[in-house]
Design an enzyme around this catalytic site. Structure first.
Site: not given
Ligand SMILES: NC(=O)c1ccc[n+]([C@@H]2O[C@H](COP(=O)([O-])OP(=O)(O)OC[C@H]3O[C@@H](n4cnc5c(N)ncnc54)[C@H](OP(=O)(O)O)[C@@H]3O)[C@@H](O)[C@H]2O)c1
Length: 437
Positions: A15, A49, A109, A133, A136, A140, A191, A205, A209
């Site tokens: 994402t 992955r 986080k 940034e 958290v 924002i 979603g 979560d 933060k």
């Molecule tokens: N989503 C939000 O709104 C949001 C907001 C603030 C912070 N965050 C933080 O941002 C980070 C990512 O979140 P996300 O929502 O983008 O997660 P996500 O959609 O699950 O994406 C994770 C990505 O990392 C890859 N991945 C995961 N484990 C791996 C490993 N061991 N080796 C290689 N690649 C790996 C996955 O590969 P594949 O695509 O091949 O499976 C995927 O592309 C997290 O720490 C989350 O807490 C997210």
């Protein structure tokens, strides 16, 4: 690669990772113009992955890898962006990048709350920054606010709604009368909640933060196991109904507050807050953090706390800062422990009023039995209510609600365990704080 530009090693193309690529594709020129041409960024290597997965962004296949070492060690990578989540591989990637003197940007986080102290000490040892940034409140800019804009303030408190999924679920329980499971399923369909929403609904979560914010504001390491965390799984429609009737709304609230003796209160739990308070108007998946500084007074930071574009906005801002620091090195921040005698206030010593729901056997004298134990403990009652279940008015078991005056949480816990031993009480009472914000 054009070496007048800096190469990004992007670990994670989910994402947020995809959002970062899209934002850079959209605004790279704008960023270059705004920085007088000094910051030109190019995605040099991407860790995933599953390289075969269909994605909303297209990148040359040879840039994808499944081996994080290839990404960190690639000479074309100047800055490492960690967006894979979790605390194991993510730790190894960030640590290896710092050892290779490559600045890090992360939105993780959980990683920083659990292992930030180790990582920021590596960051200082190798004189290489970690920017976070996005960790958290998504879009924002609260981290830079605490680190920069409030640097001249003693921060009295930070209170906030920092998990949009929980906020959405509580709101749907309030406005549509859904129960917890139905509201959670709706959030998943839209979603707003992960397939595994555990960390959102169990409060962790938001707790991660809150730990980051408190560490920055108060300057000492915080052990996550010592933070009082309760999620929203226990919230029932009856609690929402009560809150509404009494002029409150239920919010999953982070409370970070410095006591006069310097101890820091840090807790996360569903709480009743007055409908008239500004945090009560934070709806849906939005987040807000109210910061109270001794000089600035109260400020409110409100916006989108998660999601692809808002989170990418924070990551890209950090990338620009990291790129500038490579071009023009200067000091960097992060967790800098400066308070030797910093301590968390034990949750037993925190004080608020409470709403307590008991599941009791419906027979005469129940209220008096519970009231007697409360009175012996010196805990005042401001109201009680035993609602009739319209579907089974003759049920043997009913919910009984007590509103209690302000007392130490430790005293309340001891007293509730006494009450739990009464024959008429069938399960552990559910406690909500009534917050005076
Ligand atoms: N989503 C939000 O709104 C949001 C907001 C603030 C912070 N965050 C933080 O941002 C980070 C990512 O979140 P996300 O929502 O983008 O997660 P996500 O959609 O699950 O994406 C994770 C990505 O990392 C890859 N991945 C995961 N484990 C791996 C490993 N061991 N080796 C290689 N690649 C790996 C996955 O590969 P594949 O695509 O091949 O499976 C995927 O592309 C997290 O720490 C989350 O807490 C997210």
């Amino acid at each position: 690669m054009n070496r007048s530009s800096l190469g990004i090693g992007l670990a994670g193309l989910g994402t947020v990772g995809s959002g970062v690529v899209l934002a850079l594709q959209r605004n790279a020129r704008l960023i270059a113009d705004r920085t007088g041409g000094s910051v030109q960024l190019e995605v040099a290597r991407v860790l995933v992955r599953d390289p075969k997965k269909l994605r909303p962004v297209s990148l040359p296949e040879e840039r994808l890898t499944t081996d994080w070492r290839e990404l960190v060690e690639d000479p074309a990578v100047d800055i490492v962006v960690e967006l894979i989540g979790g605390t194991r591989d993510a730790f190894d990637i960030v640590a290896a990048a710092l050892r290779a003197h490559k600045p890090v940007v992360t939105g993780n986080k959980a990683l920083l709350a659990e292992r930030g102290i180790e990582l920021f000490s590596l960051s200082r040892e190798h004189d290489t920054p970690i920017h976070f940034e996005a960790a958290v409140a998504g879009g924002i800019p609260i981290i830079k606010t605490v680190q920069e804009s409030f640097i001249g303030n003693r921060i009295h408190s930070m209170t906030g709604i920092i998990n949009g999924t929980s906020n959405y679920i509580l709101e749907r329980m309030t406005t549509a009368g859904l129960d917890f499971q139905a509201a959670l399923s709706e959030a998943q369909q839209l979603g707003y909640a992960e397939a595994d929403p555990a960390l959102d609904v169990n409060g962790w979560d938001a707790a991660h933060k809150a730990i980051l914010l408190a560490t920055l504001a108060y300057g000492f390491p915080i052990d996550p196991t010592r933070v009082h965390v309760a999620g929203i799984e226990q919230v029932r429609p009856i609690d929402i109904e009560f809150a509404t009737r009494l002029g409150y709304v239920v919010k999953l609230l982070a409370v970070i507050r410095e006591q006069p003796d310097g101890a820091v209160e840090l807790r996360l739990q569903p709480s009743f807050i007055a409908k008239s308070h500004i945090l009560a108007s934070v709806h849906g998946v939005f987040n807000a953090v109210a910061v109270h500084g001794d000089a600035a007074g109260e400020s409110l930071f409100y916006g989108r706390g998660a999601g692809q574009d808002p989170t990418a906005s924070s990551v890209v801002a950090d990338l620009v800062e990291a790129a500038r620091s490579l071009r023009l090195p200067e000091g960097h921040r992060g967790f800098l422990p400066y308070r030797e005698n910093g301590r968390l206030l034990p949750v037993e010593d925190t004080e608020t009023a409470y709403y307590v729901r008991f599941d009791v056997t419906d027979r005469p004298g129940v209220i008096a039995e519970i009231a007697r134990v409360l009175a012996e403990a010196g805990i005042g009652i401001s109201g009680t209510h035993s609602p009739v279940n319209p579907e089974s008015p003759d049920a043997d078991f009913v919910d009984m609600v007590f509103l209690l005056h302000t007392c130490r949480f430790g005293r309340l816990q001891e007293t509730l365990s006494e009450i739990e031993k009464l024959d008429c009480v069938n399960s552990s009472p559910v406690v909500f704080r009534i917050e005076k914000l």
